[in-house]
Scaffold this active site. Structure first.
Site, PDB file in Angstrom:
ATOM      1  N   GLY A 249     -26.825  19.671 -18.697  1.00 32.30           N
ATOM      2  CA  GLY A 249     -27.147  21.083 -18.581  1.00 32.30           C
ATOM      3  C   GLY A 249     -26.865  21.968 -19.765  1.00 32.30           C
ATOM      4  O   GLY A 249     -27.305  23.113 -19.785  1.00 32.30           O
ATOM      5  N   PRO A 292     -25.971  14.349 -20.395  1.00 31.25           N
ATOM      6  CA  PRO A 292     -26.899  15.157 -21.183  1.00 31.25           C
ATOM      7  C   PRO A 292     -28.284  14.528 -21.284  1.00 31.25           C
ATOM      8  O   PRO A 292     -28.407  13.309 -21.430  1.00 31.25           O
ATOM      9  CB  PRO A 292     -26.235  15.174 -22.571  1.00 31.25           C
ATOM     10  CG  PRO A 292     -25.449  13.897 -22.622  1.00 31.25           C
ATOM     11  CD  PRO A 292     -24.960  13.669 -21.215  1.00 31.25           C
ATOM     12  N   TYR A 335     -42.039  27.307 -17.276  1.00 29.69           N
ATOM     13  CA  TYR A 335     -40.810  28.104 -17.488  1.00 29.69           C
ATOM     14  C   TYR A 335     -40.968  29.196 -18.532  1.00 29.69           C
ATOM     15  O   TYR A 335     -39.984  29.855 -18.874  1.00 29.69           O
ATOM     16  CB  TYR A 335     -39.658  27.200 -17.967  1.00 29.69           C
ATOM     17  CG  TYR A 335     -39.570  25.855 -17.303  1.00 29.69           C
ATOM     18  CD1 TYR A 335     -39.196  25.732 -15.970  1.00 29.69           C
ATOM     19  CD2 TYR A 335     -39.844  24.694 -18.013  1.00 29.69           C
ATOM     20  CE1 TYR A 335     -39.112  24.492 -15.369  1.00 29.69           C
ATOM     21  CE2 TYR A 335     -39.756  23.448 -17.421  1.00 29.69           C
ATOM     22  CZ  TYR A 335     -39.401  23.346 -16.091  1.00 29.69           C
ATOM     23  OH  TYR A 335     -39.318  22.121 -15.505  1.00 29.69           O
ATOM     24  N   CYS A 362     -58.987  22.848 -18.162  1.00 30.74           N
ATOM     25  CA  CYS A 362     -59.859  23.833 -17.555  1.00 30.74           C
ATOM     26  C   CYS A 362     -59.031  24.771 -16.691  1.00 30.74           C
ATOM     27  O   CYS A 362     -59.077  24.710 -15.460  1.00 30.74           O
ATOM     28  CB  CYS A 362     -60.907  23.097 -16.726  1.00 30.74           C
ATOM     29  SG  CYS A 362     -62.278  24.159 -16.352  1.00 30.74           S
ATOM     30  N   GLU A 363     -58.237  25.588 -17.363  1.00 32.07           N
ATOM     31  CA  GLU A 363     -57.291  26.447 -16.651  1.00 32.07           C
ATOM     32  C   GLU A 363     -56.773  27.491 -17.643  1.00 32.07           C
ATOM     33  O   GLU A 363     -56.240  27.122 -18.693  1.00 32.07           O
ATOM     34  CB  GLU A 363     -56.146  25.551 -16.136  1.00 32.07           C
ATOM     35  CG  GLU A 363     -55.047  26.288 -15.486  1.00 32.07           C
ATOM     36  CD  GLU A 363     -54.435  25.505 -14.316  1.00 32.07           C
ATOM     37  OE1 GLU A 363     -55.049  24.541 -13.819  1.00 32.07           O
ATOM     38  OE2 GLU A 363     -53.344  25.885 -13.911  1.00 32.07           O
TER      39      GLU A 363
HETATM   40  N1  LLP Z   1     -27.969  15.316 -14.437  1.00 30.48           N
HETATM   41  C1  LLP Z   1     -28.664  15.743 -13.385  1.00 30.48           C
HETATM   42  C2  LLP Z   1     -28.210  15.378 -12.043  1.00 30.48           C
HETATM   43  C3  LLP Z   1     -29.813  16.510 -13.562  1.00 30.48           C
HETATM   44  O1  LLP Z   1     -30.484  16.927 -12.501  1.00 30.48           O
HETATM   45  C4  LLP Z   1     -30.252  16.820 -14.875  1.00 30.48           C
HETATM   46  C5  LLP Z   1     -31.470  17.593 -15.087  1.00 30.48           C
HETATM   47  C6  LLP Z   1     -29.500  16.333 -15.955  1.00 30.48           C
HETATM   48  C7  LLP Z   1     -28.355  15.598 -15.704  1.00 30.48           C
HETATM   49  C8  LLP Z   1     -29.885  16.595 -17.389  1.00 30.48           C
HETATM   50  O2  LLP Z   1     -29.892  17.945 -17.679  1.00 30.48           O
HETATM   51  P1  LLP Z   1     -30.066  18.448 -19.200  1.00 30.48           P
HETATM   52  O3  LLP Z   1     -28.847  18.007 -19.974  1.00 30.48           O
HETATM   53  O4  LLP Z   1     -31.286  17.826 -19.732  1.00 30.48           O
HETATM   54  O5  LLP Z   1     -30.170  19.920 -19.084  1.00 30.48           O
HETATM   55  N2  LLP Z   1     -37.878  19.970 -16.490  1.00 30.48           N
HETATM   56  C9  LLP Z   1     -36.910  20.982 -16.864  1.00 30.48           C
HETATM   57  C10 LLP Z   1     -35.504  20.484 -16.778  1.00 30.48           C
HETATM   58  C11 LLP Z   1     -35.126  19.932 -15.432  1.00 30.48           C
HETATM   59  C12 LLP Z   1     -33.752  19.375 -15.416  1.00 30.48           C
HETATM   60  C13 LLP Z   1     -33.510  18.564 -14.196  1.00 30.48           C
HETATM   61  N3  LLP Z   1     -32.247  17.968 -14.139  1.00 30.48           N
HETATM   62  C14 LLP Z   1     -37.239  21.507 -18.260  1.00 30.48           C
HETATM   63  O6  LLP Z   1     -38.244  21.113 -18.832  1.00 30.48           O
HETATM   64  O7  LLP Z   1     -36.532  22.380 -18.761  1.00 30.48           O
END
Ligand code: LLP
Length: 433
Positions: A249, A292, A335, A362-363
């Site tokens: 996150g 991560p 987003y 097409c959008e």
């Molecule tokens: N662990 C869990 C349980 C998660 O659900 C996620 C992301 C991560 C780790 C990794 O998170 P990160 O370090 O990448 O922030 N599609 C969205 C992001 C969705 C994230 C879902 N879960 C985007 O393009 O921003």
């Protein structure tokens, strides 16, 4: 200023990714093209590993969140760099296993794992199941019983933290489809249920408060809340949850609008909070797991497109249309994400105007950027969109029956095709006439 240390400009005024000329790559492999700078991905893996080692006296393990980018090649890089992996579906489990990934270092997530996925993950020897809810607990216990084994599990706990990020990627608050709530006692109760089941063993607690987060405090607050749960599990149930998995996150910088904290500050403050809570509650230091995704692979990606048309609507805006779009990068439409872009064959020139970069779907909403300052641009130019390593290929689709792009990996002077471009035959492969 080119956003990231691995990018520079060649004497011919072309974008260089590491030592590779982006325009030559586009010519050789075609566009749209995902380019993964493997050196950057590996550097980020090592950074996590080293920072954890330097800051945390207990044991630790970083997992790469496969959902950010899941291919056989990235699974291999992850394994070679000594990270574990987070997987969230049968498809990700299958990919990791097929890549020869050490499955004992895999944590299997997901809020609705099917029976088939549970069976597949168990048969592949997946180390840990992160169990989302009571129904799933029952299913995992039954699957383990059928295999005459005891499956290590963690529960996904939502710690009641509402952090500042996009609505769609918040997960720590009570109104979330993920996990069991702390504040209602649901989390404690499910641990009590698990304690009585013979074929699961609770090894720790997991939480993930959201994605693209720029503040460190919410992570520290999550530590305090989850450590309090771990203490109460010990005191009331005699249960020893030895793993603290804090999810992923931490945010990254896409462009000038973003100001994420340095990774070192995040790891230093989070590990300090764990040590302080452990002392206060008389707990031994948990095995710390972080997951991560974006921070490992986001900055390692560049997408290359060929510009088709440039449509200037006087007094309105200029549309620069490329040969991909929301199918390979749905992050703007989902987003409002701001990925920087530049003309790769005129990389060092100053921007001349703000444009809208449009895809070919097409959008009308199929845009990659709006108000993007860009160099002079014309049909045939190569457009580079930056920081696309995370959640681009992994969220790609075949909308309008567009084939998914190829992906190449760059390592020092080497380049390698790691995902073939989809063909039209691929597109109809599963159709039945
Ligand atoms: N662990 C869990 C349980 C998660 O659900 C996620 C992301 C991560 C780790 C990794 O998170 P990160 O370090 O990448 O922030 N599609 C969205 C992001 C969705 C994230 C879902 N879960 C985007 O393009 O921003």
């Amino acid at each position: 200023m080119l956003y990231s240390d691995n990018l520079s400009i060649s004497p011919e005024n072309h974008l260089l990714i590491g030592s590779h000329d982006a325009v030559a790559l586009a010519r050789e492999f075609g566009t749209p093209l995902y380019v993964l700078d493997e050196d950057t991905m590996r550097r980020n893996c090592r950074k996590y590993r080293d920072l954890l080692r330097e800051n945390y006296p207990g044991q630790s393990l970083a997992l790469f969140a496969s959902k950010a980018l899941c291919t056989l090649h990235t699974a291999r890089i992850t394994a070679e760099e000594g990270l574990g992996a987070d997987a969230v579906s049968g498809g990700e489990i299958y990919t990791l296993h097929a890549a020869g990934f050490p499955m004992e270092k895999v944590f299997f997530h997901g809020n609705n794992k099917t029976l088939e996925e549970i069976a597949l993950a168990m048969d592949c020897g997946t180390g840990y199941f992160v169990v989302d809810n009571a129904e799933e607990l029952r299913r995992v216990n039954a699957a383990a019983r059928a295999r005459n084994k005891v499956q290590p599990i963690l529960f996904r706990v939502k710690p009641g933290i509402d952090c500042h990020t996009h609505e769609y990627i918040k997960t720590g608050q009570i109104d979330s489809k993920f996990g069991v709530a702390l504040e209602t006692g649901e989390a404690f109760e499910i641990h009590k249920t698990a304690a009585a089941l013979p074929n699961v063993r609770v090894e720790g607690v997991h939480c993930h408060i959201g994605s693209q987060i720029f503040e460190i405090d919410p992570f520290c607050e999550a530590v305090r809340r989850v450590m309090a749960l771990i203490a109460s599990l010990r005191d009331s149930l005699g249960m020893e949850a030895r793993i603290l998995n804090l999810g992923g996150g931490i945010g990254i910088r896409y462009g000038t609008q973003d100001d994420p904290p340095p990774l070192a500050d995040y790891i230093c403050q989070v590990t300090a909070a764990i040590q302080e809570e452990a002392r206060r509650l008389g707990l031994s230091l948990p095995l710390l797991v972080l997951e991560p995704g974006r921070a490992i692979v986001g900055p390692a990606g560049v997408t290359l497109y060929t510009v088709g048309s440039v449509k200037n609507i006087p007094g309105v805006r200029t549309y620069v249309a490329v040969d991909g779009g929301m199918t390979d990068n749905p992050r703007y439409i989902l987003y409002g994400a701001r990925h920087p872009a530049l003309v790769a064959n005129r990389a060092g020139d100053p921007p001349v105007r703000a444009v809208t970069i449009a895809g070919k779907c097409c959008e009308s909403g199929d845009l990659i950027a709006e108000g993007m300052p860009l160099q002079a641009v014309q049909p045939g130019d190569i457009l580079a969109v930056l920081v696309t390593g995370a959640y681009n290929y992994s969220m790609a689709s075949n909308y309008n029956r567009l084939p998914r792009p190829a992906m190449i990996a760059l390592r020092e002077d080497e380049k390698k095709l790691i995902v073939r471009r989809e063909s039209y035959e691929d597109i109809i492969r599963n159709d039945i006439l």
